[in-house]
Design an enzyme around this catalytic site. Structure first.
Site, PDB file in Angstrom:
ATOM      1  N   THR A  99       0.835  -1.205   0.000  1.00 16.93           N
ATOM      2  CA  THR A  99       0.000   0.000   0.000  1.00 16.93           C
ATOM      3  C   THR A  99       0.868   1.252   0.000  1.00 16.93           C
ATOM      4  O   THR A  99       0.553   2.250  -0.655  1.00 16.93           O
ATOM      5  CB  THR A  99      -0.931  -0.012   1.221  1.00 16.93           C
ATOM      6  OG1 THR A  99      -1.783  -1.149   1.118  1.00 16.93           O
ATOM      7  CG2 THR A  99      -1.779   1.243   1.271  1.00 16.93           C
TER       8      THR A  99
ATOM      9  N   ASP B 290       7.734 -18.044   8.862  1.00 18.64           N
ATOM     10  CA  ASP B 290       6.889 -16.974   9.380  1.00 18.64           C
ATOM     11  C   ASP B 290       6.021 -17.556  10.493  1.00 18.64           C
ATOM     12  O   ASP B 290       4.873 -17.903  10.281  1.00 18.64           O
ATOM     13  CB  ASP B 290       6.026 -16.430   8.224  1.00 18.64           C
ATOM     14  CG  ASP B 290       5.248 -15.193   8.627  1.00 18.64           C
ATOM     15  OD1 ASP B 290       5.475 -14.678   9.738  1.00 18.64           O
ATOM     16  OD2 ASP B 290       4.405 -14.749   7.833  1.00 18.64           O
TER      17      ASP B 290
END
Lengths: 486, 486
Positions: free
Chosen positions: A203, A256
């Protein structure tokens, strides 16, 4: 017997002493150990650098040290190896599968923040989370500890709204619609976003097409106080900096751990003072969340931690089967978002943004006709304010945003229907084409999953800054098959 | 658009390029990533250094690169992030609890050896072994792979004998008796030993009191060809160098996975060509092997791996409840060993050495009256040959070995019996007193477990190079209570 030799260079950093290989072995000193050098009634602490072919039984002192202490060549000294920080013990405890207490996690975070732990220790901490998991309490302690050692955005408003998407979906630019929509209602939404890490456009990358995104915390405060919201890059703000160090290790190891992922997100939100948060869980085979079962497990964890942090959180399941909107890449994403604000643009993008914004307001028990707000151009007006406050040109319209001219359009090999779009393949293609670094590079999807397509009708177009990159991307298409027609 | 800026310094090491923080983020580049720099039809591979406050969109090239390629300032370039080596995937596979194939372990070892993996990756590999364990096949693959990438001692003899003690017991100097004993029978025993790592004296430290211990492989070959055996430091020989890298990480993390411990020992043995090996398992609450159950498990693993490596191995359980002999520290250890060879010396040390040597010969189906050999001074004569071959003075006698004069003797607080001696505490005390670096520092035990002692009779004496160290050690006694009388 150890003797000092003054070396004629500086480190500029922490104090360093040099020992030869076999002297170090004898002393039980390892590379990067912290040691105490003792002579007469004096002592200094330094980090050990081990060198081959350095004279034996000699401690080499860098200029930084001997200028400060006026210690002479051939001075006799003793060396003591300093104990490892307690944090190392706590990491081992976690490796052994035990739960950590608040104090222990605080100590680990403090030690990482103050560079007392090696990369190897931090790696072991990340791996221990990956294999052993963390309890909700442990994760909440981790969040609070990470926030405590970092900077915070101190706003005097209440409530402070926020949103986060778990990710994995190319072209997810809902933030650029939600922030102006929510702030146009008078609420405060200081949104920090990431850049593309493995995707083709974060973004922050898309917003950077329209305005600056790199600000200090003081500047962000000023912007938010002025226009109610912002869309900035969170990466340079020193919010939960320990989290950044952990993420770096995760990237290297390519793992992760769920606990660290949750802690990471919540720490960034807590650092900006968020009180109400909507979490977008895109679900799909190539999204971060693969299926409903995983989503339910994750949701329970997020809500449990939010309760511990006294944050109101709403989780929204959304479709993660294909990109949101049509554009992948910074400029094409910004264009999609601007078009929605202008009243046109991709319908799926508009609907998803509205749905997330509604859920955010629901946390506050507020009902507003967001669709009408969007249609009346309230969100667009607010977006222009935000763009201006962030140093961009508020007169920009979606028409102005044109991708690079080096383009190649793929057409359908047959009549049929789009049955699958690969998120991974699209990200990869857009990256090979130059996104996110080349802002005008990327992919435009002419058809989405479920749509009918005729033979030789355009499926998608690739844009690149030059022909070399375009060619490389075009080559990839055959390999990766981003859009499947059946 | 990325442009080149030539920087005016050299690395001397691998090629390095510098990127600013936010440019790196945009490119998806992480610190220490390997990247390709592409311009015109050329390309170079380099490691990324990320700097704050470096200009944006600039690739800084170190002198090493731009001198070689004659690339100009402001040249436009592209950057591609290179894939991580396959080894990183295999480490992740192990983290996920899966078994590794021979090829996969070979690839991990190769990548560690060629510095393609970061400290973080190596740490993850060690931790994965610690938590997930390794099968016997995996351990055997690891041993062979580690030996293959290192140097080997190439001797034409058969058999080649060796011994190893698992450790944890202060003052274990049996090697200095076994090697001359076995080689006096005409067998070949090229013994490499370690220095003290966490203990107060390794065998290499004790042997160094009598002779040199640092040699090249060629020199060792020469010594062994001349006198049949040696007692040298294995640390600088580049035997299984990957093992040294893994041990460094283990030390930092303070974990010692069983699989890596076994692989480490067997790799060193295989590197010197050992065909027959006796393994000493001292068992005791403060030894490496805590109890019989653990010993049985370990023994089974060692024998299983030995079978795979086609090495004949005999495991001997010995007492690990207290030090062997009376001296702790390099000089005091050497003195004990020399005394045994001279026909006096501590009985427990003599008996243990004989027992291990007998078991080694048993592997060859040989019976010899080792006790008689020792008594007749055969082993002492051979030891003098070895000392001379290693550049020491063969005329040395145990009488010549005197510890430092700064000493303090602890006496018994009451009439009674020695019921416990703490290995850990003795090691710690001897280290604080200066061992192994100060060779004449250490502890001499006047009484051992089981012996009667009268009030105010000496229990042990601490020796140190100076009063400051002696005082520090004396202070520790109260804290650590090394010898308990009841």
């Amino acid at each position: 017997m150890l003797k000092v030799k003054r070396l004629d260079f500086k480190t500029g950093g922490p104090d360093v002493v040099v020992l030869d290989d076999s002297t170090a072995w004898k002393l039980g000193v390892r590379p990067k150990d912290r040691v105490k050098i003792l002579w007469k009634d004096k002592e200094i602490t330094a980090i050990v650098n081990i060198a081959e072919r350095f004279p034996r039984n000699i401690v080499g002192l860098f200029r930084d040290i001997w200028e400060r202490y006026d210690i002479k060549d051939w001075e006799e000294v003793d060396i003591e190896v300093l104990e490892k920080p307690l944090a190392a013990d706590y990491i081992r405890k976690k490796l052994d599968g035990k739960r950590l207490k608040r104090k222990e996690i605080e100590e680990i975070v403090r030690a990482i923040n103050e560079d007392e732990l090696s990369d190897m220790d931090i790696s072991a901490f990340v791996v221990s989370q990956y294999i052993r998991g963390m309890s909700l309490d442990e994760i909440a302690y981790l969040v609070e500890a990470m926030v405590d050692v970092g900077q915070r955005l101190e706003l005097s408003h209440y409530p402070i709204l926020d949103k986060h998407s778990l990710g994995g979906i190319p072209g997810n630019k809902v933030t650029m619609i939600i922030v102006p929509l929510i702030t146009s209602l008078g609420y405060v939404m200081p949104k920090t976003s990431s850049r593309a890490i493995t995707s083709a456009s974060g973004t922050a990358d898309a917003m950077e097409v329209l305005a600056n995104v790199s600000f200090s915390l003081d500047e962000i405060k000023e912007i938010v106080n002025k226009v109610g919201g912002c869309i900035v890059w969170g990466g340079s703000l020193n919010l939960a900096p320990v989290d950044d160090k952990l993420i770096n290790v995760e990237k290297v190891l390519n793992i992760d751990p769920v606990s660290q992922m949750i802690a990471s997100i919540m720490a960034k939100k807590l650092s900006v003072g968020a009180t109400h948060l909507v979490l977008d869980f895109p679900i799909g085979p190539e999204a971060k969340v693969r299926n409903r079962l995983e989503a339910t497990r994750l949701k329970r964890m997020f809500l449990g931690i939010a309760r511990r942090l006294k944050m109101e959180v709403s989780v929204v399941y959304t479709s993660g089967y294909q990109p949101i909107g049509n554009g992948v890449g910074p400029l094409l994403s910004a264009k999609d978002a601007l078009m929605v604000l202008e009243g046109s643009g991709p319908e799926d993008l508009r609907n998803k943004a509205l749905k997330l914004a509604e859920n955010l307001l629901k946390l506050l028990n507020i009902k507003a006709d967001l669709k009408e707000m969007l249609e009346k151009g309230e969100a667009l007006r607010k977006m222009k304010e935000i763009i201006e406050a962030q140093g961009g040109d508020p007169r920009i319209i979606s028409e102005d945003l044109q991708p690079y001219e080096h383009e190649f359009t793929y057409t359908s090999p047959k009549n049929g229907r789009v049955v699958y779009i690969s998120n991974h393949a699209l990200n990869e293609l857009a990256r090979v084409a130059g996104a996110p670094f080349d802002e005008g590079a990327g992919i435009y999807l002419h058809k989405k999953v479920g749509e009918k397509v005729r033979k030789e009708e355009p499926l998608f177009t690739i844009y690149a800054r030059n022909d070399a990159k375009l060619k490389r991307a075009v080559k990839q298409v055959v390999l990766r098959k981003p859009v499947v027609v059946k």
